[in-house]
Design a protein around this motif. Structure first.
Motif, PDB file in Angstrom:
ATOM      1  N   SER A  20       0.831  -1.205   0.000  1.00 41.79           N
ATOM      2  CA  SER A  20       0.000   0.000   0.000  1.00 41.79           C
ATOM      3  C   SER A  20       0.865   1.253   0.000  1.00 41.79           C
ATOM      4  O   SER A  20       0.558   2.243  -0.692  1.00 41.79           O
ATOM      5  CB  SER A  20      -0.928  -0.004   1.227  1.00 41.79           C
ATOM      6  N   LEU A  23       2.302   1.759  -3.427  1.00 42.47           N
ATOM      7  CA  LEU A  23       1.253   2.225  -4.340  1.00 42.47           C
ATOM      8  C   LEU A  23       0.897   3.690  -4.058  1.00 42.47           C
ATOM      9  O   LEU A  23       0.782   4.506  -4.986  1.00 42.47           O
ATOM     10  CB  LEU A  23       0.016   1.344  -4.183  1.00 42.47           C
ATOM     11  N   ILE A  24       0.747   4.013  -2.786  1.00 44.27           N
ATOM     12  CA  ILE A  24       0.397   5.398  -2.428  1.00 44.27           C
ATOM     13  C   ILE A  24       1.515   6.358  -2.822  1.00 44.27           C
ATOM     14  O   ILE A  24       1.261   7.457  -3.340  1.00 44.27           O
ATOM     15  CB  ILE A  24       0.096   5.490  -0.916  1.00 44.27           C
ATOM     16  N   GLY A  26       3.647   5.976  -5.193  1.00 43.38           N
ATOM     17  CA  GLY A  26       3.620   6.140  -6.647  1.00 43.38           C
ATOM     18  C   GLY A  26       2.539   7.099  -7.090  1.00 43.38           C
ATOM     19  O   GLY A  26       2.758   7.969  -7.961  1.00 43.38           O
ATOM     20  N   VAL A  27       1.350   6.961  -6.478  1.00 38.54           N
ATOM     21  CA  VAL A  27       0.247   7.862  -6.815  1.00 38.54           C
ATOM     22  C   VAL A  27       0.579   9.287  -6.412  1.00 38.54           C
ATOM     23  O   VAL A  27       0.344  10.254  -7.164  1.00 38.54           O
ATOM     24  CB  VAL A  27      -1.054   7.378  -6.143  1.00 38.54           C
ATOM     25  N   LEU A  28       1.123   9.429  -5.179  1.00 41.73           N
ATOM     26  CA  LEU A  28       1.475  10.768  -4.705  1.00 41.73           C
ATOM     27  C   LEU A  28       2.565  11.404  -5.569  1.00 41.73           C
ATOM     28  O   LEU A  28       2.528  12.622  -5.846  1.00 41.73           O
ATOM     29  CB  LEU A  28       1.938  10.700  -3.247  1.00 41.73           C
ATOM     30  N   TYR A  29       3.534  10.593  -5.974  1.00 38.34           N
ATOM     31  CA  TYR A  29       4.622  11.140  -6.806  1.00 38.34           C
ATOM     32  C   TYR A  29       4.066  11.677  -8.118  1.00 38.34           C
ATOM     33  O   TYR A  29       4.420  12.774  -8.577  1.00 38.34           O
ATOM     34  CB  TYR A  29       5.660  10.051  -7.053  1.00 38.34           C
ATOM     35  N   GLY A  30       3.161  10.906  -8.733  1.00 40.73           N
ATOM     36  CA  GLY A  30       2.535  11.375  -9.970  1.00 40.73           C
ATOM     37  C   GLY A  30       1.685  12.600  -9.734  1.00 40.73           C
ATOM     38  O   GLY A  30       1.666  13.538 -10.565  1.00 40.73           O
ATOM     39  N   TYR A  31       0.968  12.589  -8.602  1.00 36.93           N
ATOM     40  CA  TYR A  31       0.101  13.732  -8.282  1.00 36.93           C
ATOM     41  C   TYR A  31       0.903  15.016  -8.097  1.00 36.93           C
ATOM     42  O   TYR A  31       0.572  16.074  -8.643  1.00 36.93           O
ATOM     43  CB  TYR A  31      -0.699  13.392  -7.028  1.00 36.93           C
TER      44      TYR A  31
END
Length: 450
Positions: A20, A23-24, A26-31
């Motif tokens: 998790s 995954l988080i 990775g999402v935060l980095y893209g965001y």
């Protein structure tokens, strides 16, 4: 088992947490990257408008700590750079080419000058020059280090919750197993998946109980057989000792000349009678031993039980006449498959007992009946009878209802035992009905086909 379940749950929780977190992140980095690019585009738009209105004077006093602003002339000359000056021609840069061609261009690359990955966005101005803004893009590691404190707090909370729920869940999972009663495995709750195993345990327990009961019964039979053997040995010793003592006593008197000539014949008659009694006892013992072994060496043949009864009565007639007992045979031909010697001993011993234990001028009635599947033999007398409490023991070896009478008539106490064993060899049945001082009736059923 509880420990293994606990460790498994904690391991799963840790893996889920790490997955998790990855995954988080990775999402935060893209965001955050998208936010940075949006901010950069917005700043570029503002800077382009200021540069077109005020020229280079617009950049004086502008905070460019987090950005790099570069203004490039149409020929590639650097008009302004917030970080350096006199740099090489920038017309070959990807974002510059795209901005000159389309009005706006972007790129992302690793800058050897700034030693970091940067994001570039450029916009063509009205005079043909290009204004470019760049921003250092944070790496995933930088983002991770920046969020280290909240991540550690979340990790510690997650570990604490995982341990708490792992302990409770592992106990909850194991509880139905620890509550299984192996003596009654099918009772109570439990997991549906365990029912085949518990059913197998229940079946094996029932089988073990049956085997235990069979072993206990076998042990009881062995103990009973051992007791019977000891009693048999003691009875044989007693039965042989009594006539031997009589024979020795009479012989010693004759040997020492202590018997008057006129008493010699009675003494020798007593010796003969005791010796004959011993011979009969030994013969009965041998017959019983033979029957205990199943009489496997004896030949089977077709026998008429009625003719066998005629022979037995003929042999016992002198004894019956001497005692004043009337013998009567009824019935007809009754063929069956059996052992002639044993069938004769059944009829003979039953009739012999009926004569010996009868009243003077009594009667003995023998009846033979033939059936489709079995033959019956019934011997009834008007004798002394057998008490109710002793009827179950009458077929035991050396058992006598009236011991004094048995000694007087020469009984060994083995006749009915021989009868019972001979009937069992033929897979037959035997029953007894008796009433004191009124007589006894013994009935034997024998299968016609053996």
């Amino acid at each position: 088992m509880t420990k293994r379940i606990f460790c498994s749950i904690c391991l799963v929780a840790l893996v889920v947490f790490l997955a998790s977190a990855v995954l988080i992140m990775g999402v935060l980095y893209g965001y955050f990257s998208d936010i940075q690019r949006a901010q950069l585009d917005m700043q570029l738009e503002l800077a382009a408008q200021g540069a077109q209105r005020e020229g280079k004077d617009f950049f004086l006093g502008v905070e460019t700590k987090n950005y790099r602003i570069t203004w490039i002339a149409p020929q590639g000359e650097i008009l302004f750079d917030s970080h350096s000056a006199g740099m090489e021609n920038h017309l070959e840069r990807e974002e510059i080419k795209e901005a000159l061609a389309t009005g706006h261009g972007t790129s992302r690359r690793y800058s050897s000058t700034l030693m970091e990955r940067s994001f570039y966005t450029a916009q063509r101005l009205e005079d043909g020059s290009v204004l470019r803004l760049s921003m250092a893009q944070h790496s995933a590691l930088t983002l991770l280090l920046g969020m280290a404190q909240p991540i550690c707090i979340v990790f510690l909370v997650a570990v604490g919750l995982s341990v708490f729920f792992a302990v409770r869940l592992s106990r909850h999972i194991v509880r139905p197993l620890t509550r299984v009663d192996l003596d009654r495995p099918l009772e109570g709750g439990g997991y549906e998946e365990l029912k085949p195993l518990l059913g197998r345990i229940h079946s094996q327990q029932r089988q073990l109980k049956r085997q235990k009961a069979a072993l206990e019964q076998k042990q009881a039979e062995l103990d009973q057989a051992e007791q019977a053997r000891r009693e048999f040995t003691a009875n044989v010793s007693h039965e042989l000792k009594t006539p031997l003592q009589s024979i020795c006593g009479y012989a010693e008197l004759l040997q020492n000349g202590m018997v008057k000539p006129e008493d010699t014949v009675p003494f020798t008659a007593r010796i003969y009678r005791e010796a004959k009694r011993m011979v009969g006892l030994v013969e009965d013992i041998i017959s019983l031993s033979h029957l205990d072994e199943g009489a496997k060496d004896m030949d089977w043949s077709r026998v008429d039980l009625y003719e066998t009864a005629v022979q037995a009565i003929h042999s016992l007639s002198p004894q019956a006449d001497q005692a004043g007992i009337a013998l009567k045979l009824e019935g007809g031909p009754a063929p069956l498959y059996g052992i002639p010697q044993l069938l004769y001993s059944i009829v003979y011993n039953l009739c012999d007992n009926a004569i010996k234990y009868n009243h003077p001028e009594g009667r003995v009635q023998i009846e033979v009946k033939a059936g489709e599947e079995r033959v019956s033999l019934t011997v009834s007398d008007t004798g002394i009878g057998i008490p109710d409490e002793e009827q179950e023991r009458i077929f035991q070896r050396f058992y006598r209802v009236d011991k004094s009478r048995s000694q007087a008539v020469g009984g060994t106490g083995l006749g009915l035992s021989i009868v019972k064993h001979a009937v069992l060899v033929h897979h037959g049945e035997i029953s007894l009905e008796s009433c004191q001082e009124q007589g006894t009736t013994v009935t034997v059923w024998l299968p016609t086909k053996g």
